[in-house]
Design a protein around this motif. Structure first.
Motif, PDB file in Angstrom:
ATOM      1  N   ASP A 178       0.736  -1.110  -0.184  1.00  0.00           N
ATOM      2  CA  ASP A 178       0.306  -0.237   0.078  1.00  0.00           C
ATOM      3  C   ASP A 178       0.849   1.031  -0.425  1.00  0.00           C
ATOM      4  OD1 ASP A 178       1.193   0.172   2.509  1.00  0.00           O
ATOM      5  OD2 ASP A 178      -0.792   0.147   3.830  1.00  0.00           O
ATOM      6  N   ALA A 179       1.947   1.002  -0.022  1.00  0.00           N
ATOM      7  CA  ALA A 179       2.993   2.580  -0.531  1.00  0.00           C
ATOM      8  C   ALA A 179       2.734   3.263  -1.169  1.00  0.00           C
ATOM      9  CB  ALA A 179       4.296   1.769  -0.393  1.00  0.00           C
ATOM     10  N   PRO A 180       2.425   4.500  -1.496  1.00  0.00           N
ATOM     11  CA  PRO A 180       2.064   5.116  -1.961  1.00  0.00           C
ATOM     12  C   PRO A 180       3.651   5.904  -3.076  1.00  0.00           C
ATOM     13  CG  PRO A 180       3.287   6.514  -0.362  1.00  0.00           C
ATOM     14  CD  PRO A 180       3.494   5.237   0.123  1.00  0.00           C
ATOM     15  N   PRO A 181       2.903   5.698  -5.044  1.00  0.00           N
ATOM     16  CA  PRO A 181       4.192   6.311  -5.314  1.00  0.00           C
ATOM     17  C   PRO A 181       5.233   6.823  -5.190  1.00  0.00           C
ATOM     18  CG  PRO A 181       2.374   5.579  -6.858  1.00  0.00           C
ATOM     19  CD  PRO A 181       1.634   5.944  -5.111  1.00  0.00           C
ATOM     20  N   MET A 182       6.632   6.742  -4.829  1.00  0.00           N
ATOM     21  CA  MET A 182       7.887   7.109  -5.446  1.00  0.00           C
ATOM     22  C   MET A 182       8.266   7.672  -6.530  1.00  0.00           C
ATOM     23  SD  MET A 182       8.681   7.156  -1.129  1.00  0.00           S
ATOM     24  CE  MET A 182       7.798   5.436  -0.888  1.00  0.00           C
ATOM     25  N   GLN A 183       9.537   8.419  -6.044  1.00  0.00           N
ATOM     26  CA  GLN A 183      10.581   8.935  -7.439  1.00  0.00           C
ATOM     27  C   GLN A 183      12.115   9.217  -6.329  1.00  0.00           C
ATOM     28  OE1 GLN A 183      11.115   9.338 -10.738  1.00  0.00           O
ATOM     29  NE2 GLN A 183       8.348   7.702 -10.557  1.00  0.00           N
ATOM     30  N   VAL A 184      12.810   8.652  -6.665  1.00  0.00           N
ATOM     31  CA  VAL A 184      14.096   9.322  -6.158  1.00  0.00           C
ATOM     32  C   VAL A 184      15.497   9.758  -7.459  1.00  0.00           C
ATOM     33  CG1 VAL A 184      16.576   8.386  -5.574  1.00  0.00           C
ATOM     34  CG2 VAL A 184      13.973   7.080  -4.765  1.00  0.00           C
ATOM     35  N   LEU A 185      15.719  10.618  -7.435  1.00  0.00           N
ATOM     36  CA  LEU A 185      16.745  11.394  -8.338  1.00  0.00           C
ATOM     37  C   LEU A 185      18.521  10.741  -8.030  1.00  0.00           C
ATOM     38  CD1 LEU A 185      17.572  13.338 -10.167  1.00  0.00           C
ATOM     39  CD2 LEU A 185      17.642  15.341  -8.433  1.00  0.00           C
ATOM     40  N   VAL A 206      10.645   1.418  -7.353  1.00  0.00           N
ATOM     41  CA  VAL A 206      11.024   2.590  -7.505  1.00  0.00           C
ATOM     42  C   VAL A 206      10.991   3.254  -8.522  1.00  0.00           C
ATOM     43  CG1 VAL A 206      11.740   5.002  -6.052  1.00  0.00           C
ATOM     44  CG2 VAL A 206      11.259   2.754  -4.768  1.00  0.00           C
ATOM     45  N   GLY A 207       9.987   5.026  -8.856  1.00  0.00           N
ATOM     46  CA  GLY A 207      10.846   5.551 -10.506  1.00  0.00           C
ATOM     47  C   GLY A 207      12.355   5.910 -10.100  1.00  0.00           C
ATOM     48  N   ALA A 208      13.175   6.539 -10.652  1.00  0.00           N
ATOM     49  CA  ALA A 208      14.154   6.953 -11.360  1.00  0.00           C
ATOM     50  C   ALA A 208      14.209   7.947 -12.049  1.00  0.00           C
ATOM     51  CB  ALA A 208      15.415   5.952 -10.975  1.00  0.00           C
ATOM     52  N   THR A 209      14.868   8.748 -11.780  1.00  0.00           N
ATOM     53  CA  THR A 209      15.518  10.377 -12.426  1.00  0.00           C
ATOM     54  C   THR A 209      16.848  10.154 -12.768  1.00  0.00           C
ATOM     55  OG1 THR A 209      13.285  12.010 -12.344  1.00  0.00           O
ATOM     56  CG2 THR A 209      15.601  12.679 -13.166  1.00  0.00           C
ATOM     57  N   LEU A 210      17.922  10.220 -14.136  1.00  0.00           N
ATOM     58  CA  LEU A 210      19.224   9.824 -13.742  1.00  0.00           C
ATOM     59  C   LEU A 210      19.421  10.165 -14.515  1.00  0.00           C
ATOM     60  CD1 LEU A 210      19.202   6.114 -14.996  1.00  0.00           C
ATOM     61  CD2 LEU A 210      19.351   7.139 -12.494  1.00  0.00           C
ATOM     62  N   LEU A 211      20.633  12.011 -13.636  1.00  0.00           N
ATOM     63  CA  LEU A 211      21.312  12.661 -13.844  1.00  0.00           C
ATOM     64  C   LEU A 211      22.448  12.585 -13.901  1.00  0.00           C
ATOM     65  CD1 LEU A 211      18.697  15.845 -12.981  1.00  0.00           C
ATOM     66  CD2 LEU A 211      19.182  14.266 -15.019  1.00  0.00           C
TER      67      LEU A 211
END
Length: 322
Positions: A178-185, A206-211
């Motif tokens: 039941d964890a909410p969607p989360m993003q990591v940079l 977990v979603g990710a944005t990659l820089l």
């Protein structure tokens, strides 16, 4: 190797966190200068005798006995296909650069060692896009009009050893259903490191944005704020390397803490660098946590701890608003 040069390594590394990078410069045959972060260098020796071990990849020249420790030795010129690679590394000449990173010690054979130079990080640039996925460069810069190619020694070793990018995590290392969607940079200039971190985050759901450098990351976060969104709400955490072109991880963390709109963001520094000095710098710049590269399990544990905290706060806010 001049002993005075080695004695200056500790002094030079104290520049870290001031957006400056100390590089050990060397050659692999010919005139081209190469560099590696002095934080990774333990010592530089005249080439010692090497002994062979069965099963070593062909890029390894053998194993050296360094102060009673067996150190695998990579022929660096051979490994990157350097066209001017001389016979120095095949004969009993040249130097051995002993390094420590990613929780291991390894040596690199080079033809000659020049000096240590102090370069402003803004003068260190990403390598040109050559359309080659396996480029061995992590950055380029100049010193006294000479081009310096900064080697991504982590990627070189990973590709030779065929390091798996998709190391499996333990089944219990998951977020609640039941964890909410989360993003990591994720901020790292190494292609290998970005793939490794993404593999961990994918398995955690977990979603990710990659820089690829700190300046990109800071500008990205400020743009989110300028657009009316809280960067701390979009990203549960920032996972950043330390040594990067344009802006290092120490400076990125310092800038995040200086910006009122970003100051509360959770920053985890994830680096191949090791040592007491590095740990003290992590605390000094205000990072929340530090995980040395590369252990998928250790990284996943730290990420999960943070994400559990974020999920609990979100559920608490939702319950209060109901």
């Amino acid at each position: 190797m001049n002993q005075d040069l080695l004695n200056r390594i500790d002094q030079r590394t104290r520049l870290a966190g001031h957006n400056r990078l100390a590089l050990l410069l060397f050659r692999l045959g010919g005139r081209q200068l190469f560099g590696v972060n002095v934080f990774k260098v333990q010592e530089v020796l005249r080439r010692p005798s090497l002994f062979q071990l069965p099963g070593l990849p062909p890029q390894f020249a053998g194993v050296a006995d360094v102060r009673g420790r067996s150190v695998p030795v990579l022929d660096l010129g051979l490994s990157i296909g350097h066209p001017e690679r001389g016979r120095d590394t095949e004969a009993e000449t040249g130097y051995l650069v002993v390094t420590e990173f990613n929780r291991s010690v390894q040596g690199f054979l080079v033809s000659d060692v020049e000096r240590i130079v102090n370069i402003a990080v803004e003068d260190i640039h990403p390598p040109p896009e050559l359309g080659v996925e396996g480029s061995y460069l992590t950055a380029v810069t100049r010193f006294q009009d000479a081009l310096i190619q900064v080697l991504d020694v982590e990627s070189i070793l990973a590709e030779i050893a065929q390091t798996r990018m998709d190391a499996s995590l333990a089944p219990e290392m998951v977020l609640p259903a039941d964890a909410p969607p989360m993003q990591v940079l994720v901020v790292d200039d190494s292609r290998v490191a970005r793939q490794q971190i993404r593999s961990v985050l994918d398995q955690l759901g977990v979603g990710a944005t990659l820089l690829s450098d700190g300046r990109q990351a800071l500008e990205h976060l400020l743009q989110i704020h300028a657009g009316g969104e809280d960067p701390g709400e979009r990203y549960a955490m920032v996972i950043s390397d330390i040594e990067m072109p344009a802006m290092d991880g120490y400076t990125l963390t310092t800038e995040i803490r200086r910006q009122p709109a970003l100051a509360g963001m959770y920053v985890l520094l994830h680096t191949s660098l090791s040592g007491v000095f590095n740990n003290s710098m992590v605390e000094q710049v205000g990072a929340n946590a530090f995980v040395p590269k590369y252990s998928p399990h250790d990284l996943a544990e730290r990420v999960l701890a943070r994400l559990h905290d974020v999920a609990a706060r979100i559920r608490s806010r939702q319950a209060a608003a109901a």
